[in-house]
Design a protein around this motif. Sequence first.
Motif, PDB file in Angstrom:
ATOM      1  N   MET A   1       0.813  -1.188   0.000  1.00  0.00           N
ATOM      2  CA  MET A   1       0.000   0.000   0.000  1.00  0.00           C
ATOM      3  C   MET A   1       0.859   1.256   0.000  1.00  0.00           C
ATOM      4  SD  MET A   1      -3.031   1.026  -0.072  1.00  0.00           S
ATOM      5  CE  MET A   1      -4.535   1.257   0.729  1.00  0.00           C
ATOM      6  N   ASN A   2       1.945   1.250   0.757  1.00  0.00           N
ATOM      7  CA  ASN A   2       2.832   2.405   0.782  1.00  0.00           C
ATOM      8  C   ASN A   2       3.471   2.651  -0.575  1.00  0.00           C
ATOM      9  OD1 ASN A   2       2.340   2.998   3.431  1.00  0.00           O
ATOM     10  ND2 ASN A   2       4.056   1.826   4.224  1.00  0.00           N
ATOM     11  N   ARG A   3       3.722   1.577  -1.298  1.00  0.00           N
ATOM     12  CA  ARG A   3       4.325   1.713  -2.623  1.00  0.00           C
ATOM     13  C   ARG A   3       3.359   2.416  -3.586  1.00  0.00           C
ATOM     14  NH1 ARG A   3       8.607  -1.823  -4.741  1.00  0.00           N
ATOM     15  NH2 ARG A   3       8.970  -1.028  -6.809  1.00  0.00           N
ATOM     16  N   VAL A   4       2.086   2.091  -3.502  1.00  0.00           N
ATOM     17  CA  VAL A   4       1.073   2.721  -4.354  1.00  0.00           C
ATOM     18  C   VAL A   4       0.964   4.207  -4.024  1.00  0.00           C
ATOM     19  CG1 VAL A   4      -1.385   2.771  -4.913  1.00  0.00           C
ATOM     20  CG2 VAL A   4      -0.221   0.578  -4.660  1.00  0.00           C
ATOM     21  N   VAL A   5       0.963   4.523  -2.759  1.00  0.00           N
ATOM     22  CA  VAL A   5       0.888   5.926  -2.340  1.00  0.00           C
ATOM     23  C   VAL A   5       2.104   6.684  -2.844  1.00  0.00           C
ATOM     24  CG1 VAL A   5       0.902   7.467  -0.346  1.00  0.00           C
ATOM     25  CG2 VAL A   5      -0.544   5.434  -0.331  1.00  0.00           C
ATOM     26  N   ALA A   6       3.278   6.085  -2.776  1.00  0.00           N
ATOM     27  CA  ALA A   6       4.496   6.739  -3.250  1.00  0.00           C
ATOM     28  C   ALA A   6       4.433   6.974  -4.750  1.00  0.00           C
ATOM     29  CB  ALA A   6       5.714   5.890  -2.894  1.00  0.00           C
ATOM     30  N   VAL A   7       3.942   6.000  -5.502  1.00  0.00           N
ATOM     31  CA  VAL A   7       3.840   6.155  -6.958  1.00  0.00           C
ATOM     32  C   VAL A   7       2.845   7.251  -7.313  1.00  0.00           C
ATOM     33  CG1 VAL A   7       3.086   4.997  -9.075  1.00  0.00           C
ATOM     34  CG2 VAL A   7       4.571   3.798  -7.471  1.00  0.00           C
ATOM     35  N   VAL A   8       1.692   7.270  -6.641  1.00  0.00           N
ATOM     36  CA  VAL A   8       0.682   8.290  -6.917  1.00  0.00           C
ATOM     37  C   VAL A   8       1.215   9.676  -6.538  1.00  0.00           C
ATOM     38  CG1 VAL A   8      -1.606   9.134  -6.236  1.00  0.00           C
ATOM     39  CG2 VAL A   8      -1.252   6.701  -6.705  1.00  0.00           C
TER      40      VAL A   8
END
Length: 60
Positions: A1-8
């Motif tokens: 989930m943190n990876r998705v937030v970082a990409v967004v």
Amino acid sequence: MNRVVAVVTRGALASTVLMCTGCAVVAVTGAVVTVAATVVSTGVKATGAVIGAVIPDSKD
């Protein structure tokens, strides 16, 4: 989930930077056009003043 937030977050940041770059280009272009118009206007007024001083008015 943190990876998705970082990409967004990175995508949003990149989009913002690209949009601001476009705004800066428009602002600089507008400034250049304003300066060029002022220079041309001043040149025309100066030329008109010189011609008016050199050519006497005909008074009949």
